[in-house]
Design an enzyme around this catalytic site. Structure first.
Site, PDB file in Angstrom:
ATOM      1  N   CYS A 113       0.813  -1.234   0.000  1.00 57.45           N
ATOM      2  CA  CYS A 113       0.000   0.000   0.000  1.00 57.45           C
ATOM      3  C   CYS A 113       0.840   1.274   0.000  1.00 57.45           C
ATOM      4  O   CYS A 113       0.329   2.352  -0.273  1.00 57.45           O
ATOM      5  CB  CYS A 113      -0.941   0.014   1.197  1.00 57.45           C
ATOM      6  SG  CYS A 113      -2.054  -1.370   1.188  1.00 57.45           S
ATOM      7  N   HIS A 253      -3.085   7.203   3.132  1.00 50.99           N
ATOM      8  CA  HIS A 253      -3.562   5.906   2.634  1.00 50.99           C
ATOM      9  C   HIS A 253      -4.886   5.611   3.334  1.00 50.99           C
ATOM     10  O   HIS A 253      -5.011   5.760   4.545  1.00 50.99           O
ATOM     11  CB  HIS A 253      -2.520   4.833   2.934  1.00 50.99           C
ATOM     12  CG  HIS A 253      -3.004   3.444   2.687  1.00 50.99           C
ATOM     13  ND1 HIS A 253      -3.723   3.112   1.551  1.00 50.99           N
ATOM     14  CD2 HIS A 253      -2.897   2.304   3.419  1.00 50.99           C
ATOM     15  CE1 HIS A 253      -4.017   1.832   1.601  1.00 50.99           C
ATOM     16  NE2 HIS A 253      -3.543   1.317   2.724  1.00 50.99           N
ATOM     17  N   ASN A 283     -10.220  -0.047   1.338  1.00 51.09           N
ATOM     18  CA  ASN A 283      -8.775   0.041   1.145  1.00 51.09           C
ATOM     19  C   ASN A 283      -8.427  -0.437  -0.270  1.00 51.09           C
ATOM     20  O   ASN A 283      -8.481  -1.631  -0.550  1.00 51.09           O
ATOM     21  CB  ASN A 283      -8.086  -0.824   2.211  1.00 51.09           C
ATOM     22  CG  ASN A 283      -6.574  -0.806   2.096  1.00 51.09           C
ATOM     23  OD1 ASN A 283      -6.015  -0.328   1.107  1.00 51.09           O
ATOM     24  ND2 ASN A 283      -5.911  -1.340   3.102  1.00 51.09           N
TER      25      ASN A 283
HETATM   26  N1  ACO Z   1     -17.537  -8.477  11.707  1.00 50.25           N
HETATM   27  C1  ACO Z   1     -17.845  -8.768  12.985  1.00 50.25           C
HETATM   28  N2  ACO Z   1     -16.933  -9.176  13.876  1.00 50.25           N
HETATM   29  C2  ACO Z   1     -15.661  -9.262  13.460  1.00 50.25           C
HETATM   30  C3  ACO Z   1     -15.274  -8.963  12.130  1.00 50.25           C
HETATM   31  C4  ACO Z   1     -16.273  -8.569  11.246  1.00 50.25           C
HETATM   32  N3  ACO Z   1     -16.002  -8.257   9.955  1.00 50.25           N
HETATM   33  N4  ACO Z   1     -13.950  -9.137  12.014  1.00 50.25           N
HETATM   34  C5  ACO Z   1     -13.518  -9.519  13.232  1.00 50.25           C
HETATM   35  N5  ACO Z   1     -14.536  -9.604  14.098  1.00 50.25           N
HETATM   36  C6  ACO Z   1     -14.531 -10.000  15.515  1.00 50.25           C
HETATM   37  C7  ACO Z   1     -13.276 -10.732  15.884  1.00 50.25           C
HETATM   38  O1  ACO Z   1     -13.386 -12.120  15.599  1.00 50.25           O
HETATM   39  C8  ACO Z   1     -13.185 -10.459  17.367  1.00 50.25           C
HETATM   40  O2  ACO Z   1     -14.041 -11.328  18.041  1.00 50.25           O
HETATM   41  P1  ACO Z   1     -13.538 -12.063  19.408  1.00 50.25           P
HETATM   42  O3  ACO Z   1     -13.251 -10.922  20.338  1.00 50.25           O
HETATM   43  O4  ACO Z   1     -14.688 -12.889  19.754  1.00 50.25           O
HETATM   44  O5  ACO Z   1     -12.313 -12.810  19.003  1.00 50.25           O
HETATM   45  C9  ACO Z   1     -13.778  -9.053  17.506  1.00 50.25           C
HETATM   46  O6  ACO Z   1     -14.546  -8.828  16.311  1.00 50.25           O
HETATM   47  C10 ACO Z   1     -12.735  -7.974  17.626  1.00 50.25           C
HETATM   48  O7  ACO Z   1     -11.787  -8.178  16.616  1.00 50.25           O
HETATM   49  P2  ACO Z   1     -10.491  -7.300  16.533  1.00 50.25           P
HETATM   50  O8  ACO Z   1      -9.535  -7.950  15.598  1.00 50.25           O
HETATM   51  O9  ACO Z   1     -10.031  -6.982  17.921  1.00 50.25           O
HETATM   52  O10 ACO Z   1     -11.061  -5.967  15.880  1.00 50.25           O
HETATM   53  P3  ACO Z   1     -10.303  -4.635  15.691  1.00 50.25           P
HETATM   54  O11 ACO Z   1     -10.912  -3.567  16.474  1.00 50.25           O
HETATM   55  O12 ACO Z   1      -8.798  -4.815  15.817  1.00 50.25           O
HETATM   56  O13 ACO Z   1     -10.589  -4.330  14.158  1.00 50.25           O
HETATM   57  C11 ACO Z   1      -9.590  -4.449  11.981  1.00 50.25           C
HETATM   58  C12 ACO Z   1     -10.167  -5.233  13.148  1.00 50.25           C
HETATM   59  C13 ACO Z   1     -10.654  -3.585  11.401  1.00 50.25           C
HETATM   60  C14 ACO Z   1      -9.094  -5.458  10.947  1.00 50.25           C
HETATM   61  C15 ACO Z   1      -8.406  -3.574  12.484  1.00 50.25           C
HETATM   62  O14 ACO Z   1      -7.537  -4.354  13.275  1.00 50.25           O
HETATM   63  C16 ACO Z   1      -7.638  -2.932  11.375  1.00 50.25           C
HETATM   64  O15 ACO Z   1      -8.142  -2.104  10.659  1.00 50.25           O
HETATM   65  N6  ACO Z   1      -6.337  -3.246  11.216  1.00 50.25           N
HETATM   66  C17 ACO Z   1      -5.533  -2.677  10.175  1.00 50.25           C
HETATM   67  C18 ACO Z   1      -5.748  -3.426   8.901  1.00 50.25           C
HETATM   68  C19 ACO Z   1      -5.183  -2.728   7.680  1.00 50.25           C
HETATM   69  O16 ACO Z   1      -5.196  -1.531   7.594  1.00 50.25           O
HETATM   70  N7  ACO Z   1      -4.709  -3.528   6.728  1.00 50.25           N
HETATM   71  C20 ACO Z   1      -4.266  -3.061   5.464  1.00 50.25           C
HETATM   72  C21 ACO Z   1      -2.870  -2.563   5.493  1.00 50.25           C
HETATM   73  S1  ACO Z   1      -2.372  -1.870   3.992  1.00 50.25           S
HETATM   74  C22 ACO Z   1      -1.754  -3.061   2.893  1.00 50.25           C
HETATM   75  O17 ACO Z   1      -0.574  -3.171   2.671  1.00 50.25           O
HETATM   76  C23 ACO Z   1      -2.655  -3.989   2.175  1.00 50.25           C
END
Ligand code: ACO
Length: 367
Positions: A113, A253, A283
């Protein structure tokens, strides 16, 4: 030393929209969860006949139109993509052929990214070296093809699209002012596409285990992104001899609204100085920064003379920032029509293939 000005910009997104409610029918999630955790409402998904090169060409033609350049004026094409069309040939070469940019060298740059920041910086450096005048930088993605639609941790995040900049040499001060590029390969595991490369070539097992899809430790990437975004922007500003007071816009980004909020807090800048469209496209990896830029330029938010910081992060791990003085379109002496070259390009490409076949026959006879 010439300055590298951004004189053209374009974007292309597929028409089909996938909303959070649509996703809730595929995996166990909800519109509320996705909006709260990411700020994303919907994303675009490429049709079967849309590829990184076709979206990239559409964005590039727009960028060439704004810059009033013909494809044959281009000296170099740098394409950056996290979902390239093939390992090789480079997507940049496919774009070069489809545009009819017959005089341009073309190559791909991979920095996930952060690719668009790295590629724009490389284009500016090539221009500053004096050896090259006109460069096309393209960020283009059909990440939907690498997303595991059963994995709610990742499939909610990504979208398809393309964006392009034209950079041109000029004696007028301005354009790209500074850039910083960083990498930390020790964090490579937290965001990867494990199989399909030399380490894990495609086998039945790799396919069965879903190793050809994006794998991500969301929490780890979130922590990394919030740590580096503000810092990289500050470094690039310092390198250009500026502070946040001097800039009109930050174009980050578009991965997650909460990550952008954290960067705003770090920089002590109001969120209304950030161009944000993650809600509509999700994204789009290498394409997110140029797509946000194009929308800001088209809405008249970005004005000639404005100072901007582009900042990104991604797999690798990689991160970086670039500052620029927005040039805006240059005065037009004579309108050119870059889209017309596509037809010449198709005919030329067809005949070149035939010539290669004929050459092959004669070559074999000579042997
Ligand atoms: N819907 C509902 N529940 C979900 C979902 C979903 N889509 N996804 C995860 N959950 C659940 C999880 O299983 C977890 O449940 P549990 O507590 O029973 O285990 C709970 O929701 C909380 O999950 P977390 O992983 O703690 O959620 P978080 O607040 O961290 O958000 C997210 C997750 C949105 C993925 C966040 O961590 C994030 O944005 N990270 C950065 C990702 C990113 O930007 N990636 C791209 C980088 S750029 C590139 O190079 C491609």
């Amino acid at each position: 030393m010439p300055y590298a000005h951004i004189t053209g910009w374009g974007m292309a997104v597929p028409e089909p929209v996938l909303t959070n409610d649509d996703l809730a029918k595929i995996v166990e999630t909800s519109d509320e969860w996705i909006r709260d955790r990411t700020g994303i409402r919907e994303r675009r998904i490429a049709r079967e006949n849309e590829f990184p090169s076709t979206l990239g060409v559409e964005a590039s033609i727009q960028a060439l139109k704004v810059a009033n350049l013909r494809p044959t004026d281009l000296d170099l094409i740098i394409c950056t993509s996290s979902s390239p069309e093939y390992f090789f040939p480079a997507t940049a070469c496919l774009i070069q052929d489809q545009l009819g940019a017959t005089k341009a060298g073309a190559f791909d740059l991979l920095a996930a990214c952060t690719g668009f920041i790295f590629a724009t910086n490389m284009a500016a450096q090539a221009i500053r070296s004096g050896s090259i005048k006109n460069v096309l930088v393209v960020g283009t993605e059909t990440l939907s093809r690498f997303v595991d639609w059963k994995d709610r941790n990742t499939c909610i995040l990504f979208g398809d699209g393309a964006g392009a900049f034209v950079l041109q040499a000029s004696d007028q001060p301005g354009g790209v002012l500074s850039a910083v590029m960083h990498s930390d390969g020790s964090g490579g595991d937290s965001l990867s596409l494990p199989a399909g490369g030399a380490r894990l070539p495609a086998t039945e097992a790799t396919i069965h285990e879903g190793k050809h899809f994006i794998h991500m430790d969301g929490k780890e990437v979130f922590r990394f992104a919030t740590r580096v975004m503000g810092r990289a922007a500050t470094e690039a500003l310092e390198l250009a001899g500026m502070t946040t007071e001097d800039i009109q816009w930050i174009i980050p980004h578009q991965a997650n609204y909460r990550i952008i909020e954290t960067a705003a807090k770090y920089l002590k800048m109001p969120l209304d100085k950030f161009i944000i469209n993650v809600d509509r496209y999700g994204n789009t990896s290498t394409a997110s920064i140029p797509i946000a830029t194009v929308e800001a330029a088209q809405k008249g938010q970005l004005k000639p003379g404005d100072k901007v910081v582009f900042v990104g992060f991604g797999a690798g791990l990689t991160w970086g920032a670039l500052t620029a003085q927005w040039t805006g379109p240059l005065p037009v002496k004579r309108h050119v029509h870059p889209e017309q070259y596509r037809w010449f390009a198709r005919v030329r490409s067809f005949f070149r293939r035939i010539i290669r076949i004929i050459e092959g026959i004669f070559f074999r006879r000579e042997l």
